[in-house]
Design an enzyme around this catalytic site. Structure first.
Site, PDB file in Angstrom:
ATOM      1  N   GLN A 104       3.997   0.928   0.874  1.00  0.00           N
ATOM      2  CA  GLN A 104       2.738   0.707   1.581  1.00  0.00           C
ATOM      3  C   GLN A 104       1.856  -0.295   0.835  1.00  0.00           C
ATOM      4  O   GLN A 104       1.508  -0.076  -0.326  1.00  0.00           O
ATOM      5  CB  GLN A 104       2.000   2.047   1.728  1.00  0.00           C
ATOM      6  CG  GLN A 104       2.798   3.079   2.504  1.00  0.00           C
ATOM      7  CD  GLN A 104       2.342   4.501   2.239  1.00  0.00           C
ATOM      8  OE1 GLN A 104       1.747   4.795   1.201  1.00  0.00           O
ATOM      9  NE2 GLN A 104       2.637   5.402   3.162  1.00  0.00           N
ATOM     10  N   GLY A 157       1.899   2.729  -4.499  1.00  0.00           N
ATOM     11  CA  GLY A 157       2.712   3.570  -5.373  1.00  0.00           C
ATOM     12  C   GLY A 157       3.599   4.546  -4.644  1.00  0.00           C
ATOM     13  O   GLY A 157       3.927   5.604  -5.188  1.00  0.00           O
ATOM     14  N   HIS A 158       4.027   4.187  -3.422  1.00  0.00           N
ATOM     15  CA  HIS A 158       4.798   5.115  -2.604  1.00  0.00           C
ATOM     16  C   HIS A 158       6.100   4.494  -2.093  1.00  0.00           C
ATOM     17  O   HIS A 158       6.380   4.478  -0.893  1.00  0.00           O
ATOM     18  CB  HIS A 158       3.951   5.577  -1.412  1.00  0.00           C
ATOM     19  CG  HIS A 158       2.635   6.180  -1.806  1.00  0.00           C
ATOM     20  ND1 HIS A 158       1.495   6.106  -1.023  1.00  0.00           N
ATOM     21  CD2 HIS A 158       2.269   6.844  -2.937  1.00  0.00           C
ATOM     22  CE1 HIS A 158       0.499   6.719  -1.634  1.00  0.00           C
ATOM     23  NE2 HIS A 158       0.944   7.171  -2.803  1.00  0.00           N
ATOM     24  N   PRO A 159       6.955   3.996  -2.999  1.00  0.00           N
ATOM     25  CA  PRO A 159       8.207   3.379  -2.553  1.00  0.00           C
ATOM     26  C   PRO A 159       9.223   4.414  -2.075  1.00  0.00           C
ATOM     27  O   PRO A 159       9.367   5.488  -2.664  1.00  0.00           O
ATOM     28  CB  PRO A 159       8.703   2.658  -3.806  1.00  0.00           C
ATOM     29  CG  PRO A 159       8.159   3.476  -4.939  1.00  0.00           C
ATOM     30  CD  PRO A 159       6.816   3.954  -4.467  1.00  0.00           C
TER      31      PRO A 159
END
Length: 501
Positions: free
Chosen positions: A291, A437-439
């Site tokens: 994101q 920080g949401h891979p």
């Protein structure tokens, strides 16, 4: 080979710690949990990991990854924790559930057993919260969640909520409830200011004392060992071989695919370029889904410099281009910007994230060396709808900052800065992107007819025996929330489904 166990888990983060706890409930199953970072005892975590306002952790607890953000942001930080507890030990502590619509997107990838009803039931079972309607929330689970109440927040965070309400957004008292659209205080895994990571709440002293569990820190795994198409152990960077009846990779969305690729599991063409023998030709690292994030930051007035709690308020809404009922935009409002970046010594960031992006990225190896980070390309804003939605979000945050309820606490705009007009805003955003920080989706799960699937619904790598991946990398589509709680949920569900008894 030396040592070993029935199950070797690689990575002790939000998923790996859960798996180690659950799998050793069966006293006949031996488990070795290896973690590349430090394996602190329950009462040994240092202040930078305990303090919920410290995000991310210090360099000793970080992998130091960087990534290509987008065409105009060639290098951005890509924080990932390197410590027992993983990203749950250094993140912003947001504890939000994926929405039913997020899970239904997973089902469309042939994951018929990941139903909304079962997933929501698991969220409830792991949760320990005094907040919210009991029909939706658990009171006795291992994972503590507390909702930031309005009166707990700083003056400027309250001002943001008041400004959003004045602009017509509904107030939300429970983002994990059935009606999360609107503005309110975050749910967080924090108690008395202390971050509650999985290395503490799942790997308790009682769990660590089990004779069938061994935890080893400072062990960097290079690759998986195979006998034909069966995993039989792992090799560390030092060349040590560790035997395993089964291997579970829980190294996260960057670590797990890198280990798979070094092991010969990935695109045959890509592996050939590095002279890696192919064990399984699978699309590892080809669907990275993260994101995009942009910090619209402000200096606080000298009389309003309070910055704790650092993580406090969220506006969760539909953009004007949202599809169906998706809530595709976050305005995450925090005090996580370091005070030295503000001329007044205090700052607030009204950060925008497109949480249901169209753009997909990639992850590939630079070399066979396990100490060299992979090449990460987030490919943010490659799809025009993402760029339009991000611009819409930042225009909104600037409008909210001008609302008197919030403006009374703001001295000036730090980023992009008052000199950047609306006609320059799109370029300013594109050249200053960050990661939320949401891979996800570097090792996506899917059914037999999904061409992008690398693992099945229980995390088993397709065409290989004795090897699973269980972490955020297997989410086929990024959910519209922070990942930590959903990663824990995934580990809980696969532990039950794949290791009954």
């Amino acid at each position: 080979m030396s040592g070993g166990a029935d199950v070797v888990i690689v990575g002790g983060g939000s998923a790996g710690a859960v798996l180690a706890s659950r799998l050793t409930e069966d006293p006949t199953r031996s488990v070795l949990l290896v973690e590349a970072g430090r394996a602190y005892g329950v009462d040994e975590y240092p202040d930078d990991l305990l303090d919920a306002a410290h995000v991310p952790a210090s360099a000793v607890h970080e992998w130091g990854y960087t990534a290509r953000g987008g065409a105009a942001s060639p290098e951005i930080d890509a924080p990932r924790a390197k410590v027992l507890g993983g990203c749950s030990a250094h993140n912003a502590t947001v504890a939000m559930r994926a929405r039913p619509s997020d899970i239904r997107e997973w089902e469309q990838h042939g994951l018929d057993d990941w139903t909304v009803e079962e997933v929501m039931a698991t969220y409830k079972e792991i949760e320990n919260t005094p907040d919210g309607d009991e029909a939706y929330h658990g009171r006795t689970g291992p994972f503590p969640i507390r909702v930031r109440k309005y009166e707990e927040l700083t003056r400027s965070l309250r001002g943001f909520i008041d400004a959003a309400a004045a602009e017509g957004f509904p107030l939300v008292d429970d983002f994990n409830g059935p009606n999360p659209s609107g503005v309110g205080g975050y749910p967080v895994n924090v108690i008395d200011g202390v971050r509650q990571n999985t290395g503490v709440v799942y790997l308790t002293d009682e769990v660590r004392s089990r004779p069938n569990l061994e935890i080893s820190g400072d062990v960097l795994v290079d690759r998986v060992l195979f006998d034909q198409r069966r995993a039989i152990g792992v090799v560390t960077e030092s060349g040590a071989e560790i035997a395993a009846g089964e291997v579970i990779l829980s190294g996260g969305s960057y670590g797990s695919p890198a280990i798979l690729l070094r092991s010969g599991v990935g695109s045959a063409a890509d592996l050939a370029e590095l002279d890696i023998d192919v064990v399984a030709d699978l699309p590892v690292g080809q669907r990275l889904h993260d994101q995009p994030f942009y910090y619209n930051a402000y200096a606080l007035k000298p009389g309003a410099l309070d910055m704790r709690p650092a993580v406090g308020a969220l506006l969760w809404r539909q953009s004007t281009e949202a599809r169906g009922d998706e809530l595709d935009m976050h305005v995450a409002v925090t005090h996580l910007m370091a005070p030295e970046y503000s001329p007044t010594g205090g700052a607030i960031a009204l950060s925008v994230a497109v949480v249901k992006p169209d753009s997909r990225g990639t992850l590939a190896l630079r070399s066979r060396d396990p100490r060299e980070q992979p090449e990460i390309d987030c490919n943010y804003l490659a799809e025009e709808r993402d760029a339009r939605r991000m611009l819409e979000g930042v225009r909104l945050t600037r409008k909210l900052a001008r609302n008197p309820a919030l403006a009374q606490f703001l001295e000036l705009e730090i980023l992009p800065g008052d000199a950047v007009g609306d006609d320059q805003l799109a370029d300013a955003i594109a050249s200053n992107l960050a990661s939320y920080g949401h891979p996800t989706a570097t090792v996506p799960m899917g059914g037999p007819d999904d061409p992008w699937a690398v693992v099945d619904s229980d995390g088993a790598v397709k065409g290989i025996d004795g090897l699973r991946v269980v972490d955020a990398s297997i989410m086929p589509v990024v959910p519209s929330v922070a990942l930590n709680t959903t990663t824990i949920m995934i580990a809980e569900r696969i532990a039950r489904a794949a290791y009954p008894g």
